[in-house]
Design an enzyme around this catalytic site. Sequence first.
Site, PDB file in Angstrom:
ATOM      1  N   ASP A   1      22.147  16.458   2.220  1.00 37.96           N
ATOM      2  CA  ASP A   1      21.768  17.591   2.134  1.00 37.96           C
ATOM      3  C   ASP A   1      20.684  17.825   3.408  1.00 37.96           C
ATOM      4  OD1 ASP A   1      23.172  18.504   0.125  1.00 37.96           O
ATOM      5  OD2 ASP A   1      21.814  18.040  -1.033  1.00 37.96           O
TER       6      ASP A   1
ATOM      7  N   ASP B   1      17.856  13.677  -0.967  1.00 37.27           N
ATOM      8  CA  ASP B   1      19.263  13.513  -0.573  1.00 37.27           C
ATOM      9  C   ASP B   1      19.585  13.627   1.074  1.00 37.27           C
ATOM     10  OD1 ASP B   1      22.040  14.654  -0.260  1.00 37.27           O
ATOM     11  OD2 ASP B   1      22.409  14.543  -2.450  1.00 37.27           O
TER      12      ASP B   1
ATOM     13  N   THR C   1      28.182  10.521 -13.173  1.00 39.48           N
ATOM     14  CA  THR C   1      28.387   9.102 -13.182  1.00 39.48           C
ATOM     15  C   THR C   1      27.392   8.302 -12.096  1.00 39.48           C
ATOM     16  OG1 THR C   1      30.350   8.878 -12.041  1.00 39.48           O
ATOM     17  CG2 THR C   1      30.284   9.387 -14.254  1.00 39.48           C
TER      18      THR C   1
ATOM     19  N   ARG D   1      29.197  10.592  -4.282  1.00 40.96           N
ATOM     20  CA  ARG D   1      28.753  10.138  -5.621  1.00 40.96           C
ATOM     21  C   ARG D   1      29.075  11.160  -6.788  1.00 40.96           C
ATOM     22  NH1 ARG D   1      23.115   7.058  -6.440  1.00 40.96           N
ATOM     23  NH2 ARG D   1      22.321   9.329  -6.586  1.00 40.96           N
TER      24      ARG D   1
END
Length: 207
Positions: A201, A198, A106, A102
């Site tokens: 991560d 995330d 945006t 991603r």
Amino acid sequence: MLHVLDHPLITHKLTIMRDKNTGTKDFRELLYEISMLMAYEITRDLPLEDVEIETPICKTTGRMISGKKLAVVPILRAGLGMADGFLKIAPAAKVGHIGLYRDHETAKPVLYYYKMPEDISERLVIVTDPMLATGGSAADALTMLKKNGCKNIRLMCLVGAPEGAKLLEELHPDVDIYIAAMDDHLNERKYIVPGLGDAGDRIFGTL
Ligand code: PRP
Ligand code: URA
């Protein structure tokens, strides 16, 4: 159709994963365990066929999985964390990879890798990605697989937002979604709330 797999074992493990104090090792192990439990439900309706076998006692008719063969397709990177658990349950499945990240500005998905088994169009395809946020990554992955001839696709996620489920219902109503929890909403950075942060991560320790 959306299937929320909120079995107590799954929900319990997911709560530990959500905790910000859960480290990489435990996070990865819990995702692996949840993926095995979800694989059990996702494959519940696979067709069986009669096979003749001989037990130590006598000849008998047993039942084994028939028909379409499986493929698991993780969306990189985080989807890898779910593919391993699925493969533990279905070790003969072939594996395709779709690399999408991603864009930080945006939140739109950017493709960087696509590699499928040659006979992918003949297989029941299980796409794995723990997070269904805007739904952009999953929607693009499903579109690519359909262009590749896939007709029988299921999506396996961990945590979703209503926005992502709505987008997939609009663009890919034929794809069944299996998810451990539907959360409340997306924040201004398009992260799931409450979510787990995330996923990539946390799986790979790249925080
Ligand atoms: C995360 C996640 C999904 C995507 C979900 O990947 O694993 O692929 O975001 O968001 P969306 O529904 O809004 O598209 P990310 O881009 O962080 O890449 P990574 O797995 O490599 O960390
Ligand atoms: N990707 C993630 O890893 N987490 C989110 O909450 C949204 C997208």
